[in-house]
Design a protein around this motif. Structure first.
Motif, mmCIF file in Angstrom:
data_model
loop_
_atom_site.group_PDB
_atom_site.id
_atom_site.type_symbol
_atom_site.label_atom_id
_atom_site.label_comp_id
_atom_site.label_asym_id
_atom_site.label_seq_id
_atom_site.Cartn_x
_atom_site.Cartn_y
_atom_site.Cartn_z
ATOM 1 N N LEU A 123 3.893 16.567 5.674
ATOM 2 C CA LEU A 123 2.734 16.428 4.787
ATOM 3 C C LEU A 123 1.592 15.723 5.512
ATOM 4 N N ARG A 124 1.959 14.765 6.358
ATOM 5 C CA ARG A 124 0.956 14.007 7.108
ATOM 6 C C ARG A 124 0.437 14.797 8.305
ATOM 7 N N MET A 125 1.351 15.342 9.114
ATOM 8 C CA MET A 125 0.968 15.972 10.367
ATOM 9 C C MET A 125 0.394 17.369 10.182
ATOM 10 N N GLN A 126 0.962 18.134 9.253
ATOM 11 C CA GLN A 126 0.488 19.501 9.051
ATOM 12 C C GLN A 126 -0.454 19.609 7.857
ATOM 13 N N GLY A 127 -0.124 18.916 6.781
ATOM 14 C CA GLY A 127 -0.954 18.995 5.585
ATOM 15 C C GLY A 127 -2.178 18.114 5.637
ATOM 16 N N GLY A 128 -2.138 17.069 6.489
ATOM 17 C CA GLY A 128 -3.285 16.181 6.610
ATOM 18 C C GLY A 128 -3.509 15.296 5.400
ATOM 19 N N LEU A 129 -2.474 15.084 4.590
ATOM 20 C CA LEU A 129 -2.622 14.277 3.386
ATOM 21 C C LEU A 129 -2.651 12.791 3.728
ATOM 22 N N SER A 130 -3.353 12.033 2.906
ATOM 23 C CA SER A 130 -3.334 10.582 3.043
ATOM 24 C C SER A 130 -2.003 10.078 2.496
ATOM 25 N N PHE A 131 -1.656 8.829 2.815
ATOM 26 C CA PHE A 131 -0.393 8.293 2.313
ATOM 27 C C PHE A 131 -0.446 8.082 0.796
ATOM 28 N N LYS A 132 -1.623 7.880 0.269
ATOM 29 C CA LYS A 132 -1.767 7.791 -1.183
ATOM 30 C C LYS A 132 -1.419 9.128 -1.828
ATOM 31 N N GLU A 133 -1.885 10.218 -1.214
ATOM 32 C CA GLU A 133 -1.594 11.554 -1.731
ATOM 33 C C GLU A 133 -0.124 11.914 -1.538
ATOM 34 N N ILE A 134 0.441 11.515 -0.388
ATOM 35 C CA ILE A 134 1.858 11.768 -0.135
ATOM 36 C C ILE A 134 2.717 11.042 -1.165
ATOM 37 N N ALA A 135 2.325 9.817 -1.496
ATOM 38 C CA ALA A 135 3.067 9.041 -2.493
ATOM 39 C C ALA A 135 3.073 9.753 -3.842
ATOM 40 N N LYS A 136 1.969 10.401 -4.184
ATOM 41 C CA LYS A 136 1.909 11.146 -5.442
ATOM 42 C C LYS A 136 2.830 12.357 -5.399
ATOM 43 N N VAL A 137 2.848 13.043 -4.254
ATOM 44 C CA VAL A 137 3.715 14.215 -4.110
ATOM 45 C C VAL A 137 5.177 13.814 -4.260
ATOM 46 N N GLN A 138 5.559 12.721 -3.603
ATOM 47 C CA GLN A 138 6.958 12.295 -3.609
ATOM 48 C C GLN A 138 7.303 11.371 -4.775
ATOM 49 N N LYS A 139 6.291 11.024 -5.571
ATOM 50 C CA LYS A 139 6.506 10.151 -6.726
ATOM 51 C C LYS A 139 7.129 8.822 -6.299
ATOM 52 N N CYS A 140 6.491 8.211 -5.308
ATOM 53 C CA CYS A 140 6.957 6.920 -4.805
ATOM 54 C C CYS A 140 5.739 6.046 -4.528
ATOM 55 N N SER A 141 5.968 4.811 -4.106
ATOM 56 C CA SER A 141 4.857 3.920 -3.781
ATOM 57 C C SER A 141 4.282 4.283 -2.414
ATOM 58 N N ILE A 142 3.057 3.824 -2.165
ATOM 59 C CA ILE A 142 2.440 4.062 -0.864
ATOM 60 C C ILE A 142 3.254 3.385 0.235
ATOM 61 N N ASN A 143 3.753 2.192 -0.036
ATOM 62 C CA ASN A 143 4.560 1.477 0.953
ATOM 63 C C ASN A 143 5.823 2.254 1.309
ATOM 64 N N THR A 144 6.422 2.903 0.308
ATOM 65 C CA THR A 144 7.619 3.702 0.575
ATOM 66 C C THR A 144 7.276 4.897 1.452
ATOM 67 N N ALA A 145 6.148 5.545 1.160
ATOM 68 C CA ALA A 145 5.709 6.681 1.976
ATOM 69 C C ALA A 145 5.445 6.244 3.414
ATOM 70 N N LEU A 146 4.790 5.102 3.570
ATOM 71 C CA LEU A 146 4.518 4.571 4.907
ATOM 72 C C LEU A 146 5.816 4.254 5.646
ATOM 73 N N ALA A 147 6.759 3.650 4.937
ATOM 74 C CA ALA A 147 8.038 3.295 5.557
ATOM 75 C C ALA A 147 8.792 4.544 5.999
ATOM 76 N N ARG A 148 8.769 5.584 5.171
ATOM 77 C CA ARG A 148 9.456 6.829 5.531
ATOM 78 C C ARG A 148 8.848 7.447 6.777
ATOM 79 N N MET A 149 7.518 7.369 6.890
ATOM 80 C CA MET A 149 6.854 7.898 8.077
ATOM 81 C C MET A 149 7.255 7.091 9.306
ATOM 82 N N GLN A 150 7.309 5.775 9.170
ATOM 83 C CA GLN A 150 7.675 4.925 10.294
ATOM 84 C C GLN A 150 9.110 5.194 10.750
ATOM 85 N N TYR A 151 10.021 5.356 9.794
ATOM 86 C CA TYR A 151 11.406 5.668 10.137
ATOM 87 C C TYR A 151 11.489 7.025 10.843
#
Length: 203
Positions: free
Chosen positions: A155-183
């Motif tokens: 979603l980040r690399m190909q879709g170009g979505l912000s982490f706020k938008e990714i969090a909405k897609v995955q129904k999670c917090s922004i911090n969770t989305a950021l952590a998943r990307m880091q992992y």
């Protein structure tokens, strides 16, 4: 003699205008929206599908659901909304088939395992196919990521979505989305070795 009307480039038309035109009965506006987002949306779906036919089926279902709810759509980012619909559809399909993916699982139609792809020859700066090879190796490496991390990555690399938008897609917090990307990036760094630097430069 009347001049032919120039073909409309969907990338040049604002989503708000296209949505308004569609709601006013202009079927062509919907076609322009589909064409505008076909590449990023289909590419994302394909990463989580069993092949082109499977991805095409999900792609069409995304638009069927989008059309059903188009009159209620009030978000600012249409692509983010489409990704969210695709996410929900793919989660349902994955739960039904419950796949298991590991480094020993064939990742391509020719039966090449992920581990074999990652162990192939290293990329060189003078290689004509270096960029393509890196893309294939990254795609293979992501197959071993947990679903949530793999989805955030694409979603980040190909879709170009912000982490706020990714969090909405995955129904999670922004911090969770950021952590998943880091992992995800941490695991890819281990799998790709020196090639990880090229991935960082691409992102």
């Amino acid at each position: 003699m009347n001049a032919e009307k120039p073909e409309t480039n969907p990338m040049d038309v604002d989503d708000v205008q296209l949505l308004a035109d569609y709601r006013n009965g202009n079927a062509e506006a919907l076609g322009l929206l589909v064409e505008k987002y076909k590449s990023p949306l289909f590419g994302f779906i394909y990463k989580f599908s069993e092949g082109h036919e499977d991805a095409d089926e999900v792609f069409q279902e995304v638009w069927v659901r989008a059309i059903k709810n188009m009159n209620r759509y009030r978000q600012k980012n249409l692509l983010s909304w489409l990704f969210r619909i695709a996410h929900n559809l793919m989660i349902d399909r994955i739960r039904r088939r419950k796949p298991t993916v590991s480094y020993d699982t064939p990742a391509t139609d020719d039966g090449v395992a992920v581990s074999d792809q990652l162990a192939s020859s290293r990329l060189g700066p003078d290689s004509e196919s270096g960029g393509r090879d890196l893309g294939l190796r990254i795609e293979a490496a992501t197959q071993n990521l947990p679903l949530e991390q793999r989805e955030v990555f694409w979603l980040r690399m190909q879709g170009g979505l912000s982490f706020k938008e990714i969090a909405k897609v995955q129904k999670c917090s922004i911090n969770t989305a950021l952590a998943r990307m880091q992992y995800a990036l941490s695991k890819l760094r281990n799998d790709l070795g020196d090639e990880y630097r090229e991935l960082q430069e691409a992102g």
